[in-house]
Design a protein around this motif. Structure first.
Motif, mmCIF file in Angstrom:
data_model
loop_
_atom_site.group_PDB
_atom_site.id
_atom_site.type_symbol
_atom_site.label_atom_id
_atom_site.label_comp_id
_atom_site.label_asym_id
_atom_site.label_seq_id
_atom_site.Cartn_x
_atom_site.Cartn_y
_atom_site.Cartn_z
ATOM 1 N N ARG A 126 -2.668 58.621 -52.127
ATOM 2 C CA ARG A 126 -2.215 58.491 -53.481
ATOM 3 C C ARG A 126 -3.345 58.168 -54.621
ATOM 4 O O ARG A 126 -4.201 57.740 -54.245
ATOM 5 N N SER A 127 -2.940 59.180 -55.670
ATOM 6 C CA SER A 127 -4.066 59.072 -56.505
ATOM 7 C C SER A 127 -4.075 57.834 -57.335
ATOM 8 O O SER A 127 -5.228 57.274 -57.879
ATOM 9 N N ARG A 128 -2.932 57.176 -57.674
ATOM 10 C CA ARG A 128 -2.755 56.187 -58.721
ATOM 11 C C ARG A 128 -2.298 54.897 -58.098
ATOM 12 O O ARG A 128 -1.440 54.952 -57.341
ATOM 13 N N PRO A 129 -3.140 53.701 -58.370
ATOM 14 C CA PRO A 129 -2.481 52.473 -58.016
ATOM 15 C C PRO A 129 -1.138 52.340 -58.159
ATOM 16 O O PRO A 129 -0.605 52.630 -59.305
ATOM 17 N N HIS A 130 -0.459 51.659 -57.022
ATOM 18 C CA HIS A 130 1.180 51.332 -57.176
ATOM 19 C C HIS A 130 1.045 49.656 -57.521
ATOM 20 O O HIS A 130 0.531 49.019 -56.761
ATOM 21 N N VAL A 131 1.377 49.563 -58.923
ATOM 22 C CA VAL A 131 1.534 48.183 -59.250
ATOM 23 C C VAL A 131 3.048 47.691 -59.052
ATOM 24 O O VAL A 131 4.244 48.611 -59.647
ATOM 25 N N VAL A 132 3.267 46.643 -58.496
ATOM 26 C CA VAL A 132 4.943 46.156 -58.497
ATOM 27 C C VAL A 132 4.887 44.931 -59.561
ATOM 28 O O VAL A 132 3.887 43.996 -59.779
ATOM 29 N N LEU A 133 5.658 44.986 -60.596
ATOM 30 C CA LEU A 133 6.041 44.093 -61.636
ATOM 31 C C LEU A 133 7.137 43.257 -61.267
ATOM 32 O O LEU A 133 7.992 43.794 -61.407
ATOM 33 N N GLY A 134 6.807 41.992 -60.803
ATOM 34 C CA GLY A 134 8.076 41.129 -60.587
ATOM 35 C C GLY A 134 8.279 40.352 -61.800
ATOM 36 O O GLY A 134 7.307 39.928 -62.500
ATOM 37 N N VAL A 135 9.618 40.214 -62.056
ATOM 38 C CA VAL A 135 10.054 39.491 -63.380
ATOM 39 C C VAL A 135 10.969 38.307 -62.877
ATOM 40 O O VAL A 135 12.162 38.794 -62.313
ATOM 41 N N SER A 136 10.845 37.414 -63.161
ATOM 42 C CA SER A 136 11.586 36.188 -62.706
ATOM 43 C C SER A 136 12.663 35.581 -64.024
ATOM 44 O O SER A 136 12.211 35.960 -65.161
ATOM 45 N N VAL A 185 4.339 52.131 -61.456
ATOM 46 C CA VAL A 185 4.739 50.943 -61.558
ATOM 47 C C VAL A 185 6.261 50.773 -61.227
ATOM 48 O O VAL A 185 7.037 51.352 -61.630
ATOM 49 N N THR A 186 6.568 49.663 -60.054
ATOM 50 C CA THR A 186 7.977 49.358 -59.771
ATOM 51 C C THR A 186 8.273 48.188 -60.442
ATOM 52 O O THR A 186 7.506 47.106 -59.820
ATOM 53 N N VAL A 187 9.540 48.175 -61.235
ATOM 54 C CA VAL A 187 9.849 46.543 -61.519
ATOM 55 C C VAL A 187 10.800 45.940 -60.714
ATOM 56 O O VAL A 187 11.727 46.876 -60.283
ATOM 57 N N VAL A 188 10.703 44.951 -60.244
ATOM 58 C CA VAL A 188 11.261 44.097 -59.288
ATOM 59 C C VAL A 188 11.858 42.827 -60.106
ATOM 60 O O VAL A 188 11.142 41.886 -59.868
ATOM 61 N N PRO A 189 12.942 42.940 -60.761
ATOM 62 C CA PRO A 189 13.422 41.749 -61.312
ATOM 63 C C PRO A 189 14.185 40.929 -60.413
ATOM 64 O O PRO A 189 14.908 41.413 -59.548
ATOM 65 N N THR A 190 14.269 39.848 -60.800
ATOM 66 C CA THR A 190 15.301 38.733 -60.158
ATOM 67 C C THR A 190 16.777 39.037 -60.791
ATOM 68 O O THR A 190 16.838 39.277 -61.810
ATOM 69 N N ALA A 191 17.684 38.369 -60.246
ATOM 70 C CA ALA A 191 19.207 38.359 -60.893
ATOM 71 C C ALA A 191 19.085 37.687 -62.023
ATOM 72 O O ALA A 191 19.497 38.336 -63.043
ATOM 73 N N ALA A 192 18.359 36.487 -62.071
ATOM 74 C CA ALA A 192 18.328 35.665 -63.460
ATOM 75 C C ALA A 192 17.452 36.372 -64.267
ATOM 76 O O ALA A 192 17.819 36.568 -65.721
ATOM 77 N N ALA A 193 16.484 37.232 -63.935
ATOM 78 C CA ALA A 193 15.584 37.825 -65.163
ATOM 79 C C ALA A 193 16.620 38.780 -65.866
ATOM 80 O O ALA A 193 16.402 39.181 -67.057
ATOM 81 N N LEU A 194 17.421 39.515 -65.142
ATOM 82 C CA LEU A 194 18.436 40.631 -65.603
ATOM 83 C C LEU A 194 19.353 39.735 -66.572
ATOM 84 O O LEU A 194 19.983 40.573 -67.455
ATOM 85 N N GLU A 195 19.598 38.498 -66.677
ATOM 86 C CA GLU A 195 20.418 37.911 -67.499
ATOM 87 C C GLU A 195 19.419 37.816 -68.904
ATOM 88 O O GLU A 195 20.160 37.719 -70.188
ATOM 89 N N PHE A 196 18.172 38.077 -68.795
ATOM 90 C CA PHE A 196 17.554 38.105 -70.050
ATOM 91 C C PHE A 196 17.126 39.500 -70.633
ATOM 92 O O PHE A 196 17.194 39.742 -71.779
ATOM 93 N N VAL A 197 16.795 40.401 -69.557
ATOM 94 C CA VAL A 197 16.542 41.656 -70.037
ATOM 95 C C VAL A 197 17.383 42.559 -69.116
ATOM 96 O O VAL A 197 16.977 42.511 -67.922
ATOM 97 N N GLY A 198 17.989 43.380 -69.615
ATOM 98 C CA GLY A 198 18.914 44.372 -68.412
ATOM 99 C C GLY A 198 17.902 45.429 -67.564
ATOM 100 O O GLY A 198 17.041 46.094 -68.085
ATOM 101 N N ALA A 199 18.579 45.722 -66.480
ATOM 102 C CA ALA A 199 17.874 46.884 -65.761
ATOM 103 C C ALA A 199 17.837 48.132 -66.301
ATOM 104 O O ALA A 199 16.881 48.870 -66.337
ATOM 105 N N PRO A 200 18.573 48.580 -67.370
ATOM 106 C CA PRO A 200 18.325 49.778 -68.051
ATOM 107 C C PRO A 200 16.911 49.932 -68.895
ATOM 108 O O PRO A 200 16.165 50.682 -68.932
#
Ligand code: CTP
Length: 413
Positions: free
Chosen positions: A7-17, A42-57
């Protein structure tokens, strides 16, 4: 890095709680996505509680990738292990007290905590919560556990919290988290906590010397190099006091910022903080002279068109004073020098003389023969040591130069 040959570019996981600061993670995500064409995956992995603040879309649109919260989505793809295994960096911002507790104890009830358990890459937590929660012994123990395992846990910023209250617990500026994350990606976490338990003082910016209540003599120092030094030292675990003169930059994460105006004020604050410090880095541009007299009222033009001369006195040399009268043995003192070569000697000849004259341990030398350094994001320098050492730092970011300076300081401590 993980599997970079394929893979040429770094894969970053952005976790959001789930904290109100989740909206600021959108800005952090944009910084990754706009860093350059395809710079980060970038792959965003929000928790269920994070989706109460900012939605998946919102996360899906900004990242350009699907977003899942639970391990039961896209099961054929085994996301609960794949995302962590293929990550080059996991950044959790905001990290709530609950998320830190789960991570410290290895709980794995959702996709983000599974990802944290399977990741073998550097992990950065940017906590955000109310002051009481941050200061609670349980949270502090969890933070110590995570740091002990090599994770980077950024100190929260101080300031306005969710309600009317203020205190320590704010999510640091997204730009600060981004700069730190990029540094961890580039350098790993080997140096991550080598300044833990140390107190360092950094000065930044340009002082102003007043003629009257509205006019001053100043200089063009932006403070960028000093802020990069403060930010990187804090990320490496130091307690940092940043004495800043006339800068317009956001406070670096986890740094105590003391604001000053004049060289005399800067001297007072640097000396006060140096008493309990292990190292002082003078990255500021203090004015060498100040008007002999400061008028209490605005100076008026003379009726007859005459101009009165400006009389100046010399300011104290903060660096030389500190280096030659150290408040305690073992204090490491670092100065900067902007030099040009001339008939009398090269840039490094002049710098060696300055290093000896000032009496500091390290001198970071910029060749300003061609102009530019002020306000630029890049810098190139040579770090001279009183022990005769000489380390050339090629053109790169001010953060990269800051890291080399701290490497040299750590070697002297
Ligand atoms: N410095 C300081 N106090 C001052 C002026 C400068 O502590 N009043 C520090 C700067 O923060 C920097 C270093 O000294 O670390 C820069 O020195 P420089 O201004 O280049 O040295 P000068 O002694 O002013 O020498 P020059 O005659 O070359 O300008």
């Amino acid at each position: 890095m993980n599997d970079q040959t394929q893979r040429s570019r770094p894969h970053v996981v952005l976790g959001v709680s789930g904290g109100i600061a989740a909206y600021k993670a959108c800005e952090l995500l944009r910084l990754f996505k706009e860093a350059g064409p395809g710079a980060y995956d970038v792959t965003v992995v929000p928790t269920a509680a994070a989706l109460e603040f900012v939605g998946a879309p919102t996360w899906a649109a900004l990242s350009g990738s699907p977003v899942a919260t639970e391990v039961w989505q896209h099961v054929h793809d085994v996301p609960h292990v794949r995302i962590g295994q293929t990550a080059d960096l996991v950044v959790v911002a905001p990290a709530t007290a609950d998320l830190l507790a789960k991570a410290a104890h290895g709980l794995a009830g959702d996709l983000l905590t599974n990802t944290l358990l399977t990741a073998r890459c550097p992990v950065v937590f940017a906590p955000a919560m109310h002051t009481e929660m941050w200061e609670h012994a349980a949270t502090q123990a969890n933070v110590a556990t995570l740091r002990g395992r090599g994770c980077v846990v950024i100190e929260p910023a101080e300031g306005r919290l969710t309600g009317a209250d203020t205190g320590k617990g704010r999510l640091p500026d997204p730009g600060e988290i981004f700069a730190l994350a990029v540094d961890v990606l580039e350098r790993g976490t080997a140096h991550s906590q080598d300044l833990a338990g140390r107190h360092v003082v950094v000065s930044a910016g340009g002082t102003r010397e007043y003629l009257d209540p509205v006019r001053f003599i100043g200089n063009r120092s932006s403070g960028l190099q000093g802020y990069a030094l403060a930010r990187t030292a804090a990320a490496r675990g130091a307690e940092v006091t940043l004495v800043a003169a006339n800068t317009a930059l956001p406070d670096p994460a986890g740094v105590k910022v003391v604001r000053v105006d004049t060289t005399v004020q800067m001297q007072e604050q640097v000396l006060a903080a140096a008493a309990a410090a292990d190292a002082v880095v003078m990255a500021a541009a203090p004015a060498d002279f100040r008007p002999t007299h400061v008028e209490g009222a605005k100076i008026k033009k003379a009726e007859d068109g005459s101009v009165r001369p400006l009389e100046l006195v010399q300011n104290p040399d903060i660096l030389a004073g500190l280096a030659q009268h150290r408040p305690h043995e073992g204090l490491v003192v670092v100065g900067f020098a902007a030099e040009t070569g001339d008939a009398a000697g090269t840039v490094l000849d002049h710098a060696r003389v300055k290093l000896t004259r000032k009496g500091c341990d390290l001198l970071v030398v910029n060749d300003v023969g061609g102009g530019k350094v002020f306000g630029e994001n890049d810098n190139e320098a040579v770090v001279l040591g009183a022990d005769g050492s000489q380390v050339a730092v090629p053109r790169g970011t001010k953060a990269a130069l800051a890291q080399v300076i701290w490497d040299r300081v750590v070697a002297l401590l």
